[in-house]
Design a protein around this motif. Structure first.
Motif, short mmCIF file in Angstrom:
data_model
loop_
_atom_site.label_atom_id
_atom_site.label_comp_id
_atom_site.label_asym_id
_atom_site.label_seq_id
_atom_site.Cartn_x
_atom_site.Cartn_y
_atom_site.Cartn_z
N GLN A 127 -21.92 -44.81 -0.31
CA GLN A 127 -20.44 -44.54 -0.38
C GLN A 127 -20.69 -43.38 0.18
OE1 GLN A 127 -18.91 -44.46 -4.53
NE2 GLN A 127 -16.77 -44.76 -2.93
N VAL A 128 -21.36 -42.97 0.30
CA VAL A 128 -21.19 -41.01 0.95
C VAL A 128 -20.97 -41.00 2.29
CG1 VAL A 128 -22.11 -38.92 1.24
CG2 VAL A 128 -21.62 -39.88 -1.51
N GLN A 129 -22.50 -41.50 2.92
CA GLN A 129 -22.33 -41.98 4.29
C GLN A 129 -21.58 -42.93 4.45
OE1 GLN A 129 -24.88 -40.99 5.20
NE2 GLN A 129 -24.55 -41.43 7.45
N GLY A 130 -21.31 -43.41 3.80
CA GLY A 130 -19.44 -44.13 4.86
C GLY A 130 -18.33 -43.32 4.60
N GLN A 131 -18.12 -42.61 3.55
CA GLN A 131 -16.89 -41.15 3.75
C GLN A 131 -17.99 -39.99 4.77
OE1 GLN A 131 -16.96 -40.14 -0.49
NE2 GLN A 131 -16.26 -41.34 -0.73
N LYS A 132 -18.67 -39.79 5.14
CA LYS A 132 -19.10 -38.95 6.44
C LYS A 132 -19.06 -39.47 7.86
CE LYS A 132 -22.93 -36.15 3.68
NZ LYS A 132 -24.29 -35.99 4.27
N ARG A 133 -19.04 -41.03 7.50
CA ARG A 133 -18.37 -41.97 9.52
C ARG A 133 -17.60 -41.48 9.51
NH1 ARG A 133 -22.75 -46.63 8.54
NH2 ARG A 133 -24.82 -45.38 9.53
N THR A 134 -16.43 -41.92 8.77
CA THR A 134 -15.48 -41.80 8.41
C THR A 134 -14.42 -39.96 8.54
OG1 THR A 134 -15.17 -43.70 6.53
CG2 THR A 134 -13.08 -42.61 7.29
N LYS A 135 -15.46 -39.77 8.20
CA LYS A 135 -14.76 -38.35 8.00
C LYS A 135 -14.57 -37.64 10.35
CE LYS A 135 -14.34 -36.46 3.91
NZ LYS A 135 -15.17 -35.54 2.74
N SER A 136 -15.69 -37.93 10.50
CA SER A 136 -16.27 -37.79 12.05
C SER A 136 -15.47 -38.75 12.56
CB SER A 136 -17.62 -38.02 12.02
OG SER A 136 -18.93 -39.18 11.99
#
Length: 160
Positions: free
Chosen positions: A150-159
């Motif tokens: 989930q954290v990794q997915g959030q990082k991808r969305t922010k970038s």
């Protein structure tokens, strides 16, 4: 307060409250061996399945789960990123082996204990930890893995 002399190095090491063992090594090993023999014999008498082992389940455990468990210990101790997936895998393997153990007993009539006391104490009670502990570890690892994804997915969305 000096304490009693001890057999440890360095000899000038202060060990307050040290009490030398008054049992000989022979006595300790004999009591342990006798206890292990009596308990092992009781389990084999109570649950005849322990006397005739299931080679397939035990083979899988020895070949895969044993080394994977050691690798998991190493991964945990050294903080490796794959420690959770290893713990999860080993826990699932243990749960599978336990399920096979109980299901084959059920399908064979579940008549391995001499009495209901022995059935519940030795068969159910002694094997409960093989369900509870891997389940707790699997749930914990599942949550950790899901959180990381989930954290990794959030990082991808922010970038983006």
């Amino acid at each position: 307060m000096e304490g009693q002399p001890h057999p440890y190095a360095p000899t000038d090491l202060k060990l307050p409250g040290y009490v030398p063992n008054f049992f000989t090594q022979f006595t300790i090993v004999s009591v342990y061996g006798l206890s292990s023999l009596l308990v092992g014999e009781n389990i084999a008498k109570v649950i005849s399945r322990y006397a005739a082992r299931d080679a397939v389940v035990e083979g899988v455990t020895a070949v895969f789960e044993g080394p994977a468990s050691l690798l998991a210990v190493y991964a945990i101790a050294s903080g490796k990123s794959y420690s959770y997936i290893l713990q999860f895998s080993v826990s699932l393997g243990q749960l599978y082996g336990t399920a096979v153990y109980f299901l084959t007993a059920y399908l064979e009539g579940d008549h391995f204990a001499a009495s209901s006391y022995h059935y519940y104490v030795y068969y159910i009670g002694a094997n409960a930890s093989w369900v509870v502990i891997p389940s707790l570890i699997a749930v914990r690892c599942w949550n950790k893995i899901c959180s990381a994804v989930q954290v990794q997915g959030q990082k991808r969305t922010k970038s983006h």
